[in-house]
Scaffold this motif. Structure first.
Motif, short mmCIF file in Angstrom:
data_model
loop_
_atom_site.label_atom_id
_atom_site.label_comp_id
_atom_site.label_asym_id
_atom_site.label_seq_id
_atom_site.Cartn_x
_atom_site.Cartn_y
_atom_site.Cartn_z
N GLU A 93 0.85 -1.21 0.00
CA GLU A 93 0.00 0.00 0.00
C GLU A 93 0.88 1.25 0.00
OE1 GLU A 93 -2.46 -0.39 3.46
OE2 GLU A 93 -3.44 -2.20 2.69
N TYR A 94 0.51 2.19 -0.84
CA TYR A 94 1.26 3.45 -0.92
C TYR A 94 0.30 4.63 -0.81
CZ TYR A 94 5.06 0.55 -2.62
OH TYR A 94 6.03 -0.42 -2.73
N LYS A 95 0.73 5.65 -0.07
CA LYS A 95 -0.10 6.85 0.07
C LYS A 95 0.15 7.78 -1.12
CE LYS A 95 -0.53 7.05 5.06
NZ LYS A 95 0.08 5.75 5.39
N ILE A 96 -0.83 8.66 -1.38
CA ILE A 96 -0.60 9.71 -2.38
C ILE A 96 -0.30 10.99 -1.60
CG2 ILE A 96 -1.67 11.14 -4.17
CD1 ILE A 96 -3.27 8.76 -5.09
N LYS A 97 0.87 11.56 -1.87
CA LYS A 97 1.27 12.75 -1.10
C LYS A 97 0.88 14.04 -1.81
CE LYS A 97 5.07 10.32 1.01
NZ LYS A 97 6.35 9.81 0.59
N LEU A 98 0.91 14.02 -3.13
CA LEU A 98 0.66 15.26 -3.88
C LEU A 98 -0.84 15.48 -4.08
CD1 LEU A 98 3.46 14.66 -6.53
CD2 LEU A 98 3.52 16.38 -4.72
N ASP A 99 -1.20 16.75 -4.30
CA ASP A 99 -2.61 17.07 -4.55
C ASP A 99 -2.96 16.87 -6.02
OD1 ASP A 99 -3.34 17.69 -1.97
OD2 ASP A 99 -2.62 19.76 -2.14
N SER A 100 -4.25 16.81 -6.28
CA SER A 100 -4.69 16.65 -7.68
C SER A 100 -4.28 17.88 -8.48
CB SER A 100 -6.20 16.44 -7.72
OG SER A 100 -6.85 17.61 -7.31
N ASP A 101 -4.07 17.68 -9.76
CA ASP A 101 -3.57 18.80 -10.58
C ASP A 101 -4.27 18.89 -11.94
OD1 ASP A 101 -2.46 16.44 -11.45
OD2 ASP A 101 -0.50 17.30 -11.91
N THR A 102 -5.38 18.18 -12.10
CA THR A 102 -6.13 18.35 -13.35
C THR A 102 -7.59 18.63 -12.98
OG1 THR A 102 -6.72 16.02 -13.57
CG2 THR A 102 -4.66 16.67 -14.59
N GLU A 103 -8.41 18.79 -14.00
CA GLU A 103 -9.82 19.08 -13.76
C GLU A 103 -10.50 17.99 -12.95
OE1 GLU A 103 -11.83 21.63 -17.25
OE2 GLU A 103 -11.20 19.61 -17.80
N PHE A 104 -11.56 18.34 -12.25
CA PHE A 104 -12.38 17.41 -11.48
C PHE A 104 -11.55 16.55 -10.51
CE2 PHE A 104 -14.40 18.03 -15.68
CZ PHE A 104 -15.50 18.76 -15.25
N TRP A 105 -10.60 17.17 -9.86
CA TRP A 105 -9.75 16.53 -8.84
C TRP A 105 -9.00 15.32 -9.39
CZ3 TRP A 105 -14.64 18.44 -7.88
CH2 TRP A 105 -14.67 19.57 -7.07
N GLY A 106 -8.67 15.40 -10.65
CA GLY A 106 -7.92 14.31 -11.28
C GLY A 106 -6.42 14.47 -11.08
N TYR A 107 -5.69 13.42 -11.41
CA TYR A 107 -4.23 13.42 -11.29
C TYR A 107 -3.61 13.22 -12.68
CZ TYR A 107 -4.37 13.31 -6.22
OH TYR A 107 -4.56 13.65 -4.91
N SER A 108 -2.69 14.11 -13.01
CA SER A 108 -2.04 14.02 -14.32
C SER A 108 -1.04 12.85 -14.31
CB SER A 108 -1.29 15.32 -14.64
OG SER A 108 -0.20 15.45 -13.74
N ASP A 109 -0.63 12.43 -15.51
CA ASP A 109 0.38 11.37 -15.61
C ASP A 109 1.67 11.78 -14.89
OD1 ASP A 109 -1.34 9.85 -17.07
OD2 ASP A 109 -0.40 10.21 -19.02
N LYS A 110 1.99 13.07 -15.01
CA LYS A 110 3.24 13.57 -14.40
C LYS A 110 3.22 13.34 -12.88
CE LYS A 110 5.74 17.87 -14.60
NZ LYS A 110 5.56 19.29 -14.84
N THR A 111 2.06 13.60 -12.28
CA THR A 111 1.95 13.44 -10.82
C THR A 111 1.92 11.96 -10.44
OG1 THR A 111 0.73 15.50 -10.75
CG2 THR A 111 0.56 14.11 -8.81
N ILE A 112 1.14 11.17 -11.19
CA ILE A 112 1.07 9.73 -10.87
C ILE A 112 2.45 9.08 -11.02
CG2 ILE A 112 0.10 7.50 -11.62
CD1 ILE A 112 -1.98 9.07 -10.10
N GLU A 113 3.17 9.50 -12.05
CA GLU A 113 4.54 8.97 -12.29
C GLU A 113 5.41 9.18 -11.03
OE1 GLU A 113 5.85 8.15 -15.86
OE2 GLU A 113 7.39 7.18 -14.65
N LYS A 114 5.23 10.34 -10.39
CA LYS A 114 6.03 10.63 -9.18
C LYS A 114 5.55 9.79 -7.99
CE LYS A 114 6.82 15.47 -10.35
NZ LYS A 114 6.21 16.78 -10.18
N GLU A 115 4.26 9.48 -7.97
CA GLU A 115 3.69 8.78 -6.82
C GLU A 115 3.82 7.26 -6.90
OE1 GLU A 115 2.58 9.99 -4.14
OE2 GLU A 115 1.95 12.04 -4.49
N LEU A 116 3.96 6.74 -8.11
CA LEU A 116 4.01 5.28 -8.28
C LEU A 116 5.26 4.67 -7.64
CD1 LEU A 116 2.96 4.62 -12.00
CD2 LEU A 116 1.74 3.88 -9.97
#
Ligand SMILES: [Zn+2]
Length: 249
Positions: free
Chosen positions: A39-62
């Motif tokens: 299990e991994y937490k998500i530290k960064l906030d959403s950065d696209t429309e409708f509280w979505g997460y961009s690929d750039k952010t998910i790449e950092k969180e994976l």
């Protein structure tokens, strides 16, 4: 072929229960899933429309994929462009329940079916691209836009995802692609094995009954009524039989 080694992880808080034990125990000649679901937490906030997460952010969180053929991270946050699955560097895929959970619940489809369907889908993608998962921005053509209950349905309209979560198939066009229209030929033996195994991704009996009641409410009511009468008749008959047997003694 050696079985593909797959790692499953969760990314961010999942507010509902997923039967991961079913996925770990799933019998397959194609892949094996690591017994530990990290299990991994998500530290960064959403950065696209409708509280979505961009690929750039998910790449950092994976998490890093170390030692596995590919890693699937399960999340509940919306992904870029509202896709249900995105592909990342290092043979990593992120799939989300955002926007698809409600359709699965309405159709009483087990959440594990969604994960298993994607494990098979990306196992074949991994093989047809020469033992790698192509990243999202790479031009690919392993999907088709029309919905055919196929592992490779695009499902631009997410309501149609449910059709490939109950006994999914590999359509004829996709079989041709797997046989060598993309990077690598996938052996027929593997395609046939996958076809057999994905038939087990299906609704259980209770879910089938539930579906029948939803689509045939009047008939279901009538059958319940009829069953009530039959049970009552059997009860009366048993009572009379017991009474006669006791009186004879
Ligand atoms: Zn297809």
């Amino acid at each position: 072929m050696e079985k593909l080694k797959i790692k499953i992880a969760t990314l961010g808080y999942i507010p509902f229960k997923i039967g991961f034990s079913k996925i770990i125990k799933w019998k397959s000649s194609i892949f094996e899933v690591d017994k530990s679901i990290d299990e991994y937490k998500i530290k960064l906030d959403s950065d696209t429309e409708f509280w979505g997460y961009s690929d750039k952010t998910i790449e950092k969180e994976l998490p890093t994929n170390s030692g596995f053929d590919f890693l699937i991270a399960i999340t509940n946050v919306p992904l870029e462009d509202k896709y249900y699955a995105r592909r990342f560097s290092g043979n990593r895929i992120c799939i989300t329940f955002a926007d698809v959970l409600e359709y699965m619940r309405y159709e009483t489809i087990k959440l594990e079916n969604y994960i298993l369907r994607n494990i098979y889908r990306y196992s074949l993608v991994y093989l047809m691209y020469g033992n790698r998962i192509p990243v999202q921005y790479e031009k690919t053509n392993f999907t088709h836009d029309d919905t055919r209950k196929c592992l490779f349905d695009m499902n631009g309209n997410k309501t149609e995802l449910i059709y490939s979560l109950d006994k999914p198939k590999i359509c004829i066009e996709c079989k041709h692609k797997l046989s060598g229209q993309i990077d690598q030929k996938v052996p027929d033996k593997i395609i046939n094995t996958v076809e057999k195994e994905i038939k087990r991704i299906k609704k259980n009996r209770f879910q089938k009954i539930n579906e029948f009641v939803k689509t045939n409410p009047v008939l279901s009511l009538f059958l319940t009524f009829l069953a009530g009468i039959v049970m009552s008749l059997i009860g009366t008959w048993l009572y009379e039989l017991l009474r006669i047997l006791i009186c004879e003694k």
